[in-house]
Design a protein around this motif. Sequence first.
Motif, PDB file in Angstrom:
ATOM      1  N   GLY A 127      24.300  17.181  29.291  1.00  0.00           N
ATOM      2  CA  GLY A 127      24.444  15.901  29.980  1.00  0.00           C
ATOM      3  C   GLY A 127      25.807  15.740  30.624  1.00  0.00           C
ATOM      4  O   GLY A 127      25.920  15.279  31.770  1.00  0.00           O
ATOM      5  N   GLY A 357      21.135  12.655  32.887  1.00  0.00           N
ATOM      6  CA  GLY A 357      22.198  13.254  32.084  1.00  0.00           C
ATOM      7  C   GLY A 357      22.773  12.286  31.067  1.00  0.00           C
ATOM      8  O   GLY A 357      23.075  12.670  29.929  1.00  0.00           O
ATOM      9  N   TRP A 358      22.911  11.034  31.456  1.00  0.00           N
ATOM     10  CA  TRP A 358      23.410  10.016  30.526  1.00  0.00           C
ATOM     11  C   TRP A 358      22.448   9.822  29.353  1.00  0.00           C
ATOM     12  O   TRP A 358      22.870   9.669  28.206  1.00  0.00           O
ATOM     13  CB  TRP A 358      23.624   8.701  31.267  1.00  0.00           C
ATOM     14  CG  TRP A 358      24.066   7.579  30.380  1.00  0.00           C
ATOM     15  CD1 TRP A 358      23.320   6.555  29.885  1.00  0.00           C
ATOM     16  CD2 TRP A 358      25.388   7.377  29.848  1.00  0.00           C
ATOM     17  NE1 TRP A 358      24.067   5.736  29.096  1.00  0.00           N
ATOM     18  CE2 TRP A 358      25.349   6.210  29.059  1.00  0.00           C
ATOM     19  CE3 TRP A 358      26.586   8.067  29.980  1.00  0.00           C
ATOM     20  CZ2 TRP A 358      26.460   5.730  28.403  1.00  0.00           C
ATOM     21  CZ3 TRP A 358      27.705   7.588  29.307  1.00  0.00           C
ATOM     22  CH2 TRP A 358      27.644   6.428  28.541  1.00  0.00           C
ATOM     23  N   LEU A 360      20.598  12.036  28.081  1.00  0.00           N
ATOM     24  CA  LEU A 360      20.643  13.199  27.195  1.00  0.00           C
ATOM     25  C   LEU A 360      21.707  13.054  26.114  1.00  0.00           C
ATOM     26  O   LEU A 360      21.618  13.702  25.063  1.00  0.00           O
ATOM     27  CB  LEU A 360      20.923  14.472  27.999  1.00  0.00           C
ATOM     28  CG  LEU A 360      19.797  15.012  28.882  1.00  0.00           C
ATOM     29  CD1 LEU A 360      20.294  16.193  29.703  1.00  0.00           C
ATOM     30  CD2 LEU A 360      18.592  15.412  28.047  1.00  0.00           C
TER      31      LEU A 360
END
Length: 539
Positions: A127, A357-358, A360
């Motif tokens: 992430g 990504g955040w 994750l």
Amino acid sequence: MKRPPVRDFSTLRADFTASIVVFLVAVPLCVGVAVASGVPAELGLVTGIVGGLLTGLLPGSSLQVSGPAAGLTVLVYEAVQEYGLAGLGGLVLIAGLLQLTMGALRLGRWFRAISVAVVQGMLAGIGLVLIAGQLYTLVDAKAPASGLDKIGELPRLAADTAGSGDALSAFALGACTIAVLVLWPRWRRAARVLPAPLAAVALATLAVFLLDLPVAKVEVHGLVDAVNLPGGDTFSALVEGGALVGALGTVIAFTLIASAESLFSAAAVDRMHDGPRTDYDKELMAQGAGNAVCGVLGALPMTAVIVRSSANVSAGAKTKASRVLHGVWLLAFAAAFPAALGIIPVAALAGVLVHAGWKLMPVKDFAPLWRTHRGEAVVLAVTALAIVVTNMFEGVLIGMGLAIAKTAWETSHVHLEVDGIEDTGTIRVRVVGNATFLRLPKILDQLEALPRDRRTELDLSGLRHMDHACAMELTGWAERHDAAVGPTVPDDASGCTADDASDRTQKPAGAEQAAHAEQAEQAERSERSERKETAGSRT
């Protein structure tokens, strides 16, 4: 003719509706993951199609949906840069064959033994690198190669963006995309009709069209042209020179990460519904079959994707028909409307990947984990940082090594029970627990703190395990302590001299018991032999 039961129609209707929802969620994610991985956007759709039509048909998990995943984006990008697009297909093919082999050997269940902290740290590291890389794409800039450089160059990126009108336009578009992704689910009525990723990308595309914004758009190559079948030259390039070691590392990383993410996702999806549970070995083989076909087509590797899977369950899916139909819709979209990809702004897809990504990163879970299991939190953080500093494969190896070391340290609990320290006679020390070299300094420090002019009886019968290092050191300590006490010191507790007591007190109790047992067994054998001889002579 007998009419089918009403329940069949209701199940089919529920699966059909769920397949539409999953398709709408999958389109922007497939395209976004492909663009972030440095491959043509169409290859993301190819992987989604294979995940629906092939993996979706195979037994394993009934409701989880497979396709290209954000968790492999960083590793795929590195592989494409190192081995080229043709090499990617060969690596994915070998990884798929390994998954098939592991499933046939019934190794799927063993992936559940992987430390959750390592998996969470792996996803957190992915992430971080994904967000850092997509921030460059968010302003239509080229990202540096390594994760550390991506983060280190962010101040320069901010300065360059502030001085460029086109970059600011792209940044504003990406930021608005992220805002829609965050806020759209709160509008429940709209979220039930249109998934947040599709709504965000559609609104961004509409804004670019209406405002004529100068931003980069997805390059369209055509579905057939994008497919790049690996040939003999591809595999030759992977084993030539020093490329073999790196290629093997990439294959192992693909295999382990894709398998772990898929099977962890399966466990999470099973908790969301009351239907059939996942067969982990069959699911691993299904993932392997899908990845083998993706490799043959030169497409992205696939995993089970929790975002699509949870959308499938939430939309009311009942059987695997929903995930198969979602593959049909992806195929129809890619074949009938390939030009539609060319109007999507890259900044909008970067916003989708920044948001992914955040999600994750276990931001909410880290503080409670630090309070309750501090060692696990350290493993998570070290794994994530190692991935950022080195690469995916080395970072995961560092995390697994640390998790194993932590487990070994925690399981090697040992303590000493000391009796008679306040008297003037023999001190009796009982060692309890697991004695390994990791705890040896602690054991020796406690033994050395005992009075050196007193007899000590060392009892090892309370140990569940003792390794060779501890056995050698404890024997050596007993001999040194015996020599330091001397042969003429009387033992007040027993009334005998130290010479008389040395054999009894200095030998570990466990060894004494074993010696007595062996002597008794020898005596019994001798007695039986004598009886046989006597009986023979009488005869």
